[in-house]
Scaffold this motif. Structure first.
Motif, PDB file in Angstrom:
ATOM      1  N   ASN A   1      56.882  57.436  34.882  1.00  0.00           N
ATOM      2  CA  ASN A   1      55.846  57.693  35.891  1.00  0.00           C
ATOM      3  C   ASN A   1      56.369  57.468  37.302  1.00  0.00           C
ATOM      4  O   ASN A   1      56.031  58.207  38.224  1.00  0.00           O
ATOM      5  CB  ASN A   1      54.615  56.823  35.634  1.00  0.00           C
ATOM      6  CG  ASN A   1      53.770  57.378  34.497  1.00  0.00           C
ATOM      7  OD1 ASN A   1      52.613  57.667  34.649  1.00  0.00           O
ATOM      8  ND2 ASN A   1      54.380  57.555  33.327  1.00  0.00           N
TER       9      ASN A   1
ATOM     10  N   VAL B   1      56.313  60.198  40.218  1.00  0.00           N
ATOM     11  CA  VAL B   1      55.669  59.910  41.501  1.00  0.00           C
ATOM     12  C   VAL B   1      56.674  59.988  42.654  1.00  0.00           C
ATOM     13  O   VAL B   1      56.384  60.545  43.703  1.00  0.00           O
ATOM     14  CB  VAL B   1      54.972  58.541  41.454  1.00  0.00           C
ATOM     15  CG1 VAL B   1      54.456  58.162  42.826  1.00  0.00           C
ATOM     16  CG2 VAL B   1      53.807  58.575  40.475  1.00  0.00           C
TER      17      VAL B   1
ATOM     18  N   LEU C   1      57.428  63.516  43.398  1.00  0.00           N
ATOM     19  CA  LEU C   1      56.313  64.143  44.112  1.00  0.00           C
ATOM     20  C   LEU C   1      56.282  63.703  45.576  1.00  0.00           C
ATOM     21  O   LEU C   1      56.073  64.516  46.479  1.00  0.00           O
ATOM     22  CB  LEU C   1      54.986  63.809  43.428  1.00  0.00           C
ATOM     23  CG  LEU C   1      54.737  64.481  42.077  1.00  0.00           C
ATOM     24  CD1 LEU C   1      53.385  64.081  41.514  1.00  0.00           C
ATOM     25  CD2 LEU C   1      54.818  65.998  42.184  1.00  0.00           C
TER      26      LEU C   1
ATOM     27  N   PHE D   1      47.921  57.945  48.109  1.00  0.00           N
ATOM     28  CA  PHE D   1      48.815  58.209  46.979  1.00  0.00           C
ATOM     29  C   PHE D   1      49.640  56.971  46.641  1.00  0.00           C
ATOM     30  O   PHE D   1      49.794  56.605  45.471  1.00  0.00           O
ATOM     31  CB  PHE D   1      49.720  59.391  47.324  1.00  0.00           C
ATOM     32  CG  PHE D   1      50.423  59.993  46.126  1.00  0.00           C
ATOM     33  CD1 PHE D   1      49.820  60.038  44.884  1.00  0.00           C
ATOM     34  CD2 PHE D   1      51.694  60.546  46.260  1.00  0.00           C
ATOM     35  CE1 PHE D   1      50.460  60.599  43.790  1.00  0.00           C
ATOM     36  CE2 PHE D   1      52.344  61.100  45.170  1.00  0.00           C
ATOM     37  CZ  PHE D   1      51.725  61.126  43.940  1.00  0.00           C
TER      38      PHE D   1
ATOM     39  N   GLY E   1      49.224  55.012  43.256  1.00  0.00           N
ATOM     40  CA  GLY E   1      50.417  54.945  42.409  1.00  0.00           C
ATOM     41  C   GLY E   1      50.762  53.507  42.084  1.00  0.00           C
ATOM     42  O   GLY E   1      50.997  53.146  40.924  1.00  0.00           O
TER      43      GLY E   1
ATOM     44  N   THR F   1      48.327  51.945  39.672  1.00  0.00           N
ATOM     45  CA  THR F   1      48.532  52.444  38.316  1.00  0.00           C
ATOM     46  C   THR F   1      49.704  51.738  37.652  1.00  0.00           C
ATOM     47  O   THR F   1      49.611  51.275  36.512  1.00  0.00           O
ATOM     48  CB  THR F   1      48.767  53.959  38.361  1.00  0.00           C
ATOM     49  OG1 THR F   1      47.658  54.575  39.002  1.00  0.00           O
ATOM     50  CG2 THR F   1      48.937  54.525  36.970  1.00  0.00           C
TER      51      THR F   1
ATOM     52  N   GLN G   1      48.840  58.305  32.931  1.00  0.00           N
ATOM     53  CA  GLN G   1      47.989  57.808  34.016  1.00  0.00           C
ATOM     54  C   GLN G   1      46.528  57.789  33.582  1.00  0.00           C
ATOM     55  O   GLN G   1      46.058  58.697  32.907  1.00  0.00           O
ATOM     56  CB  GLN G   1      48.100  58.698  35.266  1.00  0.00           C
ATOM     57  CG  GLN G   1      49.505  59.019  35.721  1.00  0.00           C
ATOM     58  CD  GLN G   1      50.092  60.173  34.924  1.00  0.00           C
ATOM     59  OE1 GLN G   1      49.381  61.009  34.426  1.00  0.00           O
ATOM     60  NE2 GLN G   1      51.397  60.186  34.787  1.00  0.00           N
TER      61      GLN G   1
ATOM     62  N   THR H   1      43.258  58.098  37.985  1.00  0.00           N
ATOM     63  CA  THR H   1      44.472  58.373  38.764  1.00  0.00           C
ATOM     64  C   THR H   1      44.767  59.866  38.773  1.00  0.00           C
ATOM     65  O   THR H   1      45.161  60.435  39.802  1.00  0.00           O
ATOM     66  CB  THR H   1      45.675  57.622  38.159  1.00  0.00           C
ATOM     67  OG1 THR H   1      45.346  56.246  38.035  1.00  0.00           O
ATOM     68  CG2 THR H   1      46.904  57.790  39.030  1.00  0.00           C
ATOM     69  N   LYS H   2      44.559  60.499  37.626  1.00  0.00           N
ATOM     70  CA  LYS H   2      44.807  61.945  37.559  1.00  0.00           C
ATOM     71  C   LYS H   2      43.898  62.683  38.546  1.00  0.00           C
ATOM     72  O   LYS H   2      44.345  63.592  39.252  1.00  0.00           O
ATOM     73  CB  LYS H   2      44.553  62.458  36.141  1.00  0.00           C
ATOM     74  CG  LYS H   2      45.596  62.028  35.117  1.00  0.00           C
ATOM     75  CD  LYS H   2      45.508  62.923  33.890  1.00  0.00           C
ATOM     76  CE  LYS H   2      46.535  62.558  32.825  1.00  0.00           C
ATOM     77  NZ  LYS H   2      46.092  61.442  31.966  1.00  0.00           N
TER      78      LYS H   2
ATOM     79  N   ILE I   1      45.280  62.229  41.876  1.00  0.00           N
ATOM     80  CA  ILE I   1      46.432  63.104  42.110  1.00  0.00           C
ATOM     81  C   ILE I   1      45.955  64.493  42.515  1.00  0.00           C
ATOM     82  O   ILE I   1      46.490  65.106  43.447  1.00  0.00           O
ATOM     83  CB  ILE I   1      47.335  63.172  40.856  1.00  0.00           C
ATOM     84  CG1 ILE I   1      48.001  61.809  40.609  1.00  0.00           C
ATOM     85  CG2 ILE I   1      48.391  64.266  41.011  1.00  0.00           C
ATOM     86  CD1 ILE I   1      48.787  61.735  39.321  1.00  0.00           C
TER      87      ILE I   1
ATOM     88  N   ALA J   1      46.694  66.252  45.983  1.00  0.00           N
ATOM     89  CA  ALA J   1      47.389  67.535  45.960  1.00  0.00           C
ATOM     90  C   ALA J   1      46.601  68.598  46.716  1.00  0.00           C
ATOM     91  O   ALA J   1      47.176  69.394  47.465  1.00  0.00           O
ATOM     92  CB  ALA J   1      47.628  67.982  44.522  1.00  0.00           C
TER      93      ALA J   1
END
Lengths: 92, 193, 144, 466
Positions: free
Chosen positions: D55, D59, D62, D94, D98, D101, D132, D136-137, D140, D144
């Motif tokens: 993860n 991350v 990303l 983020f 992150g 998480t 995740q 958290t998803k 994301i 995004a």
């Protein structure tokens, strides 16, 4: 295609007629259900020839000097010989 | 591009080089598919022969003739535009499209036949190859027709001339490739046994 | 000499080619969806199996094990564990239950998750369901 | 740096590097657990360490992509970022999400985390790489979307170059395919089938568009080769990527309950997936050879060339090794997969982010073009240490994988999993040593940001433009 004048038949027309003729032959072999290594290779060979005719006269690669011309030649011979080999293995 | 209709010594094939890179990739996929067919067949000759004989070669004959004719029409269309005969060129091109459409119709009839017999991609190994190869090719005919259709539209609007018709050569090259692939596919899948 | 390799044609090939192959992929996906009922053992998905999948997920089993070959490679494949354990869900339950709280000195050991009996049974049923999916004869042997 | 707002990339890059360090530390823990089974047990069991490892990777990559976009898009579109404030806000959201998480993984048992985050409402957890919590998803997705809005608006009001267009297409695809992570049916086969729509269509699809555009950008900047040429090749390469890669998804559909024909479709198309990577390597070296100037940031050029080579090796060659169905039948889910995964991720995605950082950080730090010689030398050492040790990690894992495949899968008297693992322990030890070297390389990389800060910039005697 390279003779825009009014000759009786253009080269590409000759090629067209030949392609039609060969197609009928292949079809004939098909509907009569003939099998065997010889006849298969004949059909395959004629098909490769047809492919080459398309490449040379339709795609116009006959007049191309660079390696692009070989793309078709290689494409026809390589799978062609692999198919031939596979059929050979079947009948041997 | 004025040299396009001279007879000798071209360094490059007709059309955009980008399409030739694409053509190479496509040909590679088909080559691998063909060889896979042949070698798989070698291990299952009985099965392949048995099911191959159920195919309808008359459909395949009509389709082969349709594609060859269509390819020929494209050649004539390009020959016509080279001497600035736009309306003639367009007629040839529309003829080529009609032949392509004929192929799609006949092939769809063939698929409908299979479907009504409950035959599909998963019926057996032979039909796996038969459907994979022919459907993949079918999609290429569609794609080729889209390209030729765009060519025809541009031509109608007067976008091509004797000096500038690379777009048509590009579309033509792709279309000939689709034709050529079928010329191998037809004997391999329908005839050779 | 004019450009013989144009950016616009390269662009067209990118857009056209991607769309073409994505559509082809969708067609194959569609066919796969219609083929799955005969292969994916869906008739065995009971509420218990669904609960088992949730237990499987909420303890991140995939973080050590593989399931049908996918996951981490630290611990054995579990797609066929039902068969490896002699077609016995009891054996699976027994194994999970018996993991020592503090591991095994020097060796890899599965954590003790303190699952309830219901959860234990569910996860075993889930693994039984998974073992009966048609995987084209994978794995090659019972060791997974 | 041409536009003020490009500077928002900096926190993104710093965070990326920080998370990268974390990823490697947890990698080392896992590597040790492979040979010392109860290391940190039961505090950090292997599955937790692995979640953190993978993860953090996702991350930080990303973060790297977003930073790269924030730097690249203003410069390509020739105007300021639509909203630097939004970019900064998203950065903190983020980062905090992150970090929370990851802390969740480490501090509470995973099942407890699932309960706390109400996984019951929409169960999406517990699947590889998608561990995740659902919340958290969703976070994301929101980040995004905000990110795409920001980038998209910047693109709309500015110059639209191929590089920026391709990057935006890639980033949009990334967001779109992530949505499949919310689809988690009870049917395991369908779950796996669409799980790959996230994972495969990311790493062998849209991410390669992002990779290609960043590489093209850095090459345009450092070689001075005509943009037209580079963009043309970018199109052809990514076209080949998607042409082969989309159906190439089929190489994951051999043994998960999907029909047999995927073995053919998957094998044939994925066998061609190395082609775009090969083209990329040829392309990168060609452009550097045709360079019209010698850019003083030699480290960035090295990273760019390194990316092209390592992506080809890791994704292309190591992917091809086990992609054909008859081979994959035996190697599926062994250390071969791990070997491929390590080199491909490092070679393609870690390195392209480091390439972008290497190119842009000096500029954001107020340099004209490059860091001092001293700093670049340290950075190049870091490059070689990390890259070579990654090659060795891959080789050792490949060795382990071949033996594992043989002993556990191929012979007539197969060993059970753990028996085979014990026999290949020596490879795991060597992998761990290579991992330590990697960490040394990474340390040097960080050091390179701090050495020679007060030295003058590296310059290159400009020869007459070739």
């Amino acid at each position: 295609m390279n003779a825009p004048t009014s000759s009786l038949l253009r080269p590409c027309t000759w090629v067209y007629l030949l392609l039609m003729l060969l197609t009928f032959f292949t079809w004939l072999v098909g509907i009569t259900g003939q099998s065997g290594f010889g006849i298969s290779m004949l059909v395959l060979g004629l098909s490769l020839l047809k492919g080459q005719l398309i490449g040379d006269y339709y795609m116009g690669l006959k007049r191309v000097t660079s390696f692009w011309r070989w793309v078709i030649v290689i494409w026809l011979t390589l799978p062609g010989s692999l198919i031939g080999l596979a059929f050979y293995l079947t009948y041997s | 591009m004025t040299h396009a209709d001279s007879d000798i010594g071209h360094e490059r094939p007709p059309g955009d080089l980008a399409i030739w890179i694409f053509i190479c990739a496509e040909l590679l996929v088909f080559a691998v598919f063909f060889a896979s067919y042949a070698f798989t067949r070698a291990n299952h000759v009985e099965l392949f022969n048995q099911w191959q004989s159920t195919l309808n070669r008359n459909y395949a004959l009509v389709n082969t003739l349709a594609l060859i004719t269509s390819s020929y029409f494209v050649v004539r269309a390009i020959a016509a535009i080279r001497i600035d005969h736009r309306s003639a060129s367009l007629r040839w091109l529309l003829g080529a499209l009609a032949m392509g459409a004929l192929f799609l119709v006949v092939k769809s009839m063939e698929y409908a036949d299979h479907y009504s017999h409950g035959v599909n991609l998963r019926t057996n190994l032979f039909f796996m190859f038969y459907f994979s190869l022919t459907f993949f090719h079918f999609m290429h005919v569609l794609m080729g027709m889209v390209i030729l259709g765009v060519n025809a539209a541009v031509l109608r609007k007067g976008g091509y001339s004797a000096e500038n018709h690379r777009g048509m050569e590009t579309g033509g090259s792709y279309w000939h490739m689709v034709d050529m692939v079928w010329l191998i596919l037809f004997p391999l899948v329908y005839v050779m046994r | 000499m004019s450009e013989t390799f144009t950016k616009s044609m390269a662009r067209n090939i990118f857009y056209g080619g991607s769309l073409f192959f994505f559509l082809l992929f969708l067609a194959l996906t569609f066919d796969t969806e219609s083929a799955l009922p005969d292969r994916d053992n869906r008739q065995a998905i009971t509420e218990k199996v669904a609960l088992g999948k949730k237990v499987w997920e909420e303890h991140d089993c995939i973080g050590c094990h593989t399931l049908l070959g996918e996951g981490a490679y630290f611990a054995p494949e579990l797609g066929n564990v039902y068969k490896r354990f002699g077609n016995s869900t009891e054996a699976i339950v027994g194994f999970i239950k018996s993991r020592p709280e503090n591991g095994i000195p020097g060796r890899r050991s599965m954590p003790q998750f303190n699952l309830s009996d219901e959860e234990l049974e569910a996860v075993a049923e889930f693994l039984k369901y998974a073992s009966e999916i048609n995987t084209n004869n994978w794995p090659p042997n019972i060791q997974g | 740096m041409k536009y003020q707002s490009q500077a928002v990339a900096k926190p993104y890059f710093i965070a990326a590097i920080g998370l990268f360090v974390g990823q490697i530390l947890f990698g080392l823990i896992m590597g040790l657990q492979y040979v010392w089974g109860d290391f940190l047990f039961p505090e950090i069991p292997f599955n937790v360490a692995r979640m953190v490892h993978t993860n953090l990777l996702i991350v930080w990559i990303l973060f790297g992509f977003m930073g790269a976009a924030y730097y690249l898009i203003p410069e390509e579109t020739e105007n300021e970022l639509w909203s630097p404030k939004l970019a900064l806000l998203m950065f903190w959201i983020f980062l905090v999400a992150g970090a929370l998480t990851i802390l969740g993984y480490l501090l509470v048992p995973y099942a407890k985390l699932a309960e706390l985050t109400m996984n019951d409402l929409l169960p999406t957890m517990g699947r590889e790489f998608l561990e995740q919590p659902t919340i958290t998803k969703i976070g994301i997705v929101i980040v995004a979307l905000a990110f795409l809005l920001n980038i998209g608006m910047t693109l709309l009001k500015g110059r639209k170059t191929v590089v920026s267009l391709v990057m935006v297409i890639g980033l949009t695809g990334l967001a779109v395919f992530f949505l499949f992570s919310f689809f988690n049916p009870d049917n395991l086969v369908k779950d796996k089938f669409y799980w790959w729509w996230v994972v495969h269509l990311w790493v062998e699809g849209v991410w390669e568009l992002i990779l290609g555009s960043i590489l093209a950008f850095v090459l345009i900047k450092t070689t001075g080769v005509d943009r037209e040429v580079i963009e043309k090749w970018l199109y052809i390469i990514i076209a080949m990527t998607l042409i082969t890669g989309i159906i190439g998804t089929g190489h994951h559909y051999y043994w998960i309950g999907t029909p047999e024909y995927w073995q053919w479709w998957g094998s044939i198309f994925s066998a061609m997936e190395p082609i775009p990577f090969f083209m990329m390597t040829i392309f990168a070296f060609n452009m550097v050879n045709k360079r019209r100037r010698n850019h003083p940031n030699q480290a960035a050029v090295l990273w760019a060339l390194g990316t092209a080579v390592m992506a080809f090796l890791g994704a292309g060659v190591w992917g091809f090794l086990h992609t054909l169905a008859p081979v994959n039948y035996y190697t599926h889910g062994t250390q071969i997969t791990a070997a491929h995964g390590h080199m491909a991720f490092y070679g393609a995605y870690a390195m392209i982010v480091l390439t972008m950082i290497s190119y842009s950080m000096p500029l954001m730090n107020g340099r004209k073009a490059a860091n001092s010689n001293k700093s670049q030398v340290v950075e190049m050492w870091a490059f070689w240490l990390m890259t070579v040790s990654m090659v060795f990690i891959t080789l050792f894992l490949t060795g382990a994988g071949i033996l594992q495949t043989w002993m556990q899968r191929y012979t007539d008297t197969p060993l059970n999993f753990m028996a085979a693992q014990e026999k290949i322990a020596v490879f795991y030890w060597m992998r761990e040593i290579a991992g330590v070297v990697f960490l040394i390389g990474l340390t040097l990389y960080i050091v390179s940001f701090f050495v020679g800060r007060n030295d003058p910039e590296a310059v290159i005697e400009e020869k007459a433009a070739a």
